[in-house]
Design an enzyme around this catalytic site. Structure first.
Site, short mmCIF file in Angstrom:
data_model
loop_
_atom_site.label_atom_id
_atom_site.label_comp_id
_atom_site.label_asym_id
_atom_site.label_seq_id
_atom_site.Cartn_x
_atom_site.Cartn_y
_atom_site.Cartn_z
N HIS A 207 0.82 -1.20 0.00
CA HIS A 207 0.00 0.00 0.00
C HIS A 207 0.85 1.26 0.00
O HIS A 207 0.47 2.28 -0.59
CB HIS A 207 -0.94 -0.01 1.21
CG HIS A 207 -2.22 -0.73 0.94
ND1 HIS A 207 -3.10 -1.11 1.94
CD2 HIS A 207 -2.79 -1.15 -0.21
CE1 HIS A 207 -4.14 -1.72 1.41
NE2 HIS A 207 -3.96 -1.76 0.11
N CYS B 253 -1.07 -6.68 -20.74
CA CYS B 253 -1.60 -5.98 -19.56
C CYS B 253 -0.69 -6.10 -18.34
O CYS B 253 -1.07 -5.68 -17.25
CB CYS B 253 -2.99 -6.52 -19.20
SG CYS B 253 -3.02 -8.26 -18.77
#
Length: 838
Positions: free
Chosen positions: A460, A767
């Site tokens: 995070h 991707c």
């Protein structure tokens, strides 16, 4: 014969190793030599296999793969292969048995690499001990002799067994004295410190036990204490009853750390000597960019836990008030944040309201714990459950729990929630690791970059840094911790290096370069809404990868022309049951609406492996990356897949959504999903959405022609494709830097997939991280890729790059790259080509 009952001996032990028998006094370790861990002999091995010394039951000792116990006739026989071998972390050891398994004398228990032990540990000498407070009398004992596996070693007249670790109640019994300690030993409560505990208590009149995680161990039994599996920093309570109870607890204070401060989240990375001027310290790129500034080491102090006040109601009130204080701060911060930061802060708010965590804390309060200890225990137990998964990504999610623990403990200790940390001008913050709350507490106006000794590129904090436009490196090692405050630094988070004290001329050159890059970034962002038209008129579709609703709007602002990959795991993780069709439809529809009709490629649930889910029954797997994951998991739970397919089919306008299948290796699996998709569409009376597959295994790439014949599009997942092709874990601490998707083997598989797509006139996209790598993009275009999907922040820069390229020149470059011998040669080829075509 392994067990013999007679008047003198109740157990006869056979040699578990081939080698020379030595008396314990000759073992080069005072704990074993002094028989503190138990009585017996030692063997200096000449073989590499450990065998059962008798019939019995195996008692494995948690993560201590270098040691195990065989329990027989009420006696525990501990075999500890080598001295200080816990430092090897299990490397070089291969278990042949499991906990609780019944074994016969002579049966192979484990194999070990003798050379590795000799080279990396103080000694390979292996004590073979009888342990416990009433282990019995060893009758014959003969040293200085050579034995083969199965030769007679010694006999025991047993007198009882050690108390094993068993479940216990959380409340102490009346009259028992209790004290809480933290484990200070680098490798946890292994044999040596466990033996020291037992020795401290040997002459005291007290019954003492250690309790942790709802389990108890007799503190006089080395085996029982090792079986608790206590790690560095864990908190355990010592319970003592008897005439010398107080003295016993006081004795333990000299060995353990009394609880008073929170345990460190992880043991800090070892410091090294300060890097010399001009040193380039390598790290992993977490957020790209450049920064010039000065070192701002972040010294993290752990908040205190604090003693109980003796009033359960008061402790409960303090904890509730502290939690509410942190909630208030997070809510205010979320209201003032962008979508990405808001998503992370909302995840922290959800942790603060988790009923299981709150319930566990309440139970600890009822047992007499202080507010701080109750919260600490609850959060650490939950964090350890994630750590037990032995997966780097889950370890990063564990950091969120520890962050919330820290924030609440800070408030309990009297500090305000979210107190800001001052920084010098142009600060490049250096730290062992950073938690999200620590990053958000830094003085943003003065912060220009981050570099941590540890951490992961998908944490995070890394996501936050990218959203804040902060260049960041992680996993740079202990060298960054030795850099003194104020040292001039250059952070090159494109090349992945931290430059320490650059020379004035080099610094001046870098300042010009950084300024030029900043101006270019402004120009790129200004043109981000324009299509990526190449010099020869070809247009490349530039899509975004999304993992939440919050990211969609910011992706459009960055110039995304659609979503090439929606990771639907955000709907399924961190919950007790799967989302139903209505909830999924709502989330997909909101993202589709935010994209304003642009393509939305929804990847079906990629569960298993690194994304375990509590409500999906999955067996333990030795190698989850090669087990039940991706499409295999969905097919194993057809009701889950059917619900997701129906939700995707219902998104309007019909035709906006495409369905993408992860981890495909078999054409029959694709056919099975297509049949389900057709059934769902027919029952809803809507058109069948386009169906595509991810090419992320060598099998899928080699079968690309067959897959292309039955699919509507292909999508190359370069991250997994590279790690499976090169047999390197992309999160491995030492192999990660060698794992390069521009390896010719990976490029040849991409070439095969794109040619299969072109032959069937279907789109082949990329991707993975390769799609936003400036050195990879010309090659991908040359191989025939016409759709790239990436993190939103990378879109403006990549669109600008695409506008400078020509498809014919890229095709020639790709042809030459396919003939290269390694990734280093490929990158050198691209750099030289780029300079000549600049």
């Amino acid at each position: 014969m392994a067990v013999r009952a007679d008047r003198r001996a109740s157990l006869e032990l056979l040699a578990p190793l081939a080698g020379w028998v030595l008396p314990l006094a000759e073992v080069p370790d005072p704990v074993f030599a002094g028989a503190m861990a138990g009585d017996g002999v030692a063997i200096d091995p000449i073989g590499e296999s450990l065998h059962a010394p008798c019939d019995g039951v195996v008692v494995l000792l948690g993560e201590n793969r270098h040691a195990l116990t065989v329990r027989a006739n009420g006696v525990d026989v501990l075999m500890h292969v080598g001295i200080d071998t816990m430092k090897l972390g299990g490397a070089g050891f291969r278990m042949h048995v499991r906990d609780g398994e019944e074994v016969r004398a002579g049966q192979s228990l484990l194999e070990f690499d003798l050379d590795a032990i000799v080279n990396r540990a103080p000694s390979a000498i292996t004590p073979v001990l009888v342990t416990g407070p009433r282990c019995g009398l060893i009758i014959p004992r003969h040293g200085d002799r050579r034995v083969a596996v199965g030769d007679f070693l010694y006999a025991i007249e047993a007198a009882g067994s050690a108390n094993d670790a068993v479940p216990v109640a959380v409340l102490p019994a009346p009259g028992i004295m209790v004290r809480e300690f933290r484990v200070p030993f680098e490798h946890g409560l292994h044999a040596r410190p466990a033996a020291q505990v037992a020795a401290l208590l040997a002459n005291l009149d007290a019954e003492v036990s250690l309790r942790a995680r709802g389990r108890e161990a007799n503190a006089r039994s080395v085996v029982a204490m090792m079986a608790l599996g206590l790690r560095y920093g864990d908190v355990a309570s010592a319970h003592a009853l008897g005439h010398d109870a107080a003295a016993a607890l006081s004795a333990l204070e000299g060995l353990f750390e009394p609880v008073g401060t929170a345990a460190p989240i992880r043991k800090p990375a070892p410091r090294t000597a300060p890097p010399a001027p001009g040193t380039r310290v390598p790290g992993l790129v977490a957020a790209r960019g450049w920064a010039i500034g000065v070192a701002a080491p972040l010294v993290s102090t752990e908040p205190t836990i604090g003693p109980a006040l003796g009033d359960q109601a008061a402790e409960r009130t303090r904890l509730v008030a502290a939690i509410d204080g942190v909630k208030g701060f997070l809510n205010r911060a979320a209201d003032a944040s962008d979508e990405i930061r808001r998503t992370i802060l909302q995840a922290h708010l959800a942790i603060l309201s988790d009923p299981q965590l709150l319930g566990d804390a309440q139970a600890a309060l009822a047992g007499g714990a202080s507010a701080g200890l109750a919260w600490h225990t609850s959060l650490r137990n939950a964090a350890e459950a994630l750590q037990a998964l032995d997966d780097p990504r889950m370890a990063e999610r564990r950091a969120d729990l520890l962050d919330i623990e820290r924030q609440v403990l800070q408030v309990l200790s009297g500090a305000p929630a979210g107190a800001q940390v001052p920084l010098p001008e142009c600060a490049i913050v250096l730290a062992d690791e950073l938690l999200p709350s620590q990053l958000l507490a830094l003085e943003a106006a003065r912060l220009v970059g981050l570099c941590t000794a540890r951490g992961g590129a998908t944490s995070h904090v890394s996501i936050l840094a990218a959203s804040m436009g902060l260049p960041a490196l992680v996993a740079a090692g202990g060298a960054v911790l030795a850099i003194t405050a104020g040292t001039p630094l250059v952070l090159d988070a494109d090349a992945g290096v931290l430059i320490v004290e650059p020379k004035p001329a080099e610094r001046a050159r870098l300042e010009v370069l950084v300024a030029a890059r900043g101006a270019q970034r402004v120009r790129d962002e200004g043109a981000a809404q324009e299509p990526a038209m190449m010099l020869d008129g070809a247009v490349i579709d530039v899509y975004c990868n999304l993992a939440s609703v919050a990211e969609a709007a910011s992706a459009l602002r960055a110039g995304a022309e659609g979503c090439g990959l929606l990771r639907t795991e955000f709907l399924f993780l961190a919950r007790s049951r799967a989302p139903d069709e209505t909830e999924q439809l709502h989330q997909y529809q909101v993202i589709g609406d935010a994209l304003a009709g642009r393509p939305l490629t929804v990847r079906t649930l990629d569960a298993g492996g690194d994304k375990p889910m509590s409500y999906l029954p999955m067996p333990h797997e030795a190698n989850p990356a090669l087990g039940l994951r991706g499409l295999r998991t969905s097919l194993a739970h057809p009701e889950l897949l059917a619900t997701q397919l129906r939700a995707i089919c219902r998104v309007t306008p019909h035709g906006q959504c495409r369905v993408l299948l992860p981890m495909v290796t078999d054409l029959d699996d694709v056919r099975a999903v297509r049949e389900q998709l057709a059934t769902a569409s027919q029952s809803l009376g809507v058109p069948v959405p386009p169906l595509g597959v991810m090419i992320e295994t060598p099998a899928a790439a080699l079968l690309a022609d067959q897959l292309a014949a039955e699919c509507d599009f292909l999508s190359i997942g370069s991250n997994d494709l590279s790690q499976y092709t090169l047999a390197m874990d992309r999160l491995h601490p030492t192999l990660a830097e060698r794992l390069d998707a521009l390896h010719p083997a990976v490029l040849r598989l991409i070439d095969r997939a794109t040619r299969a797509g072109l032959a069937r006139r279907i789109e082949t996209s990329v991707c993975g991280n390769l799609a936003s790598d400036p050195e990879a993009v010309p090659l991908l275009i040359g191989l025939g890729v016409r759709e790239l999907s990436m993190a939103p922040a990378q879109i403006p820069r990549l669109k600008a790059l695409l506008r400078t390229l020509d498809t014919g020149a890229c095709a020639e470059l790709a042809r030459r790259a396919l003939e290269s011998v390694n990734a280093v040669q490929v990158r050198a080829l691209v750099r030289d080509w780029s300079k000549r075509n600049a």
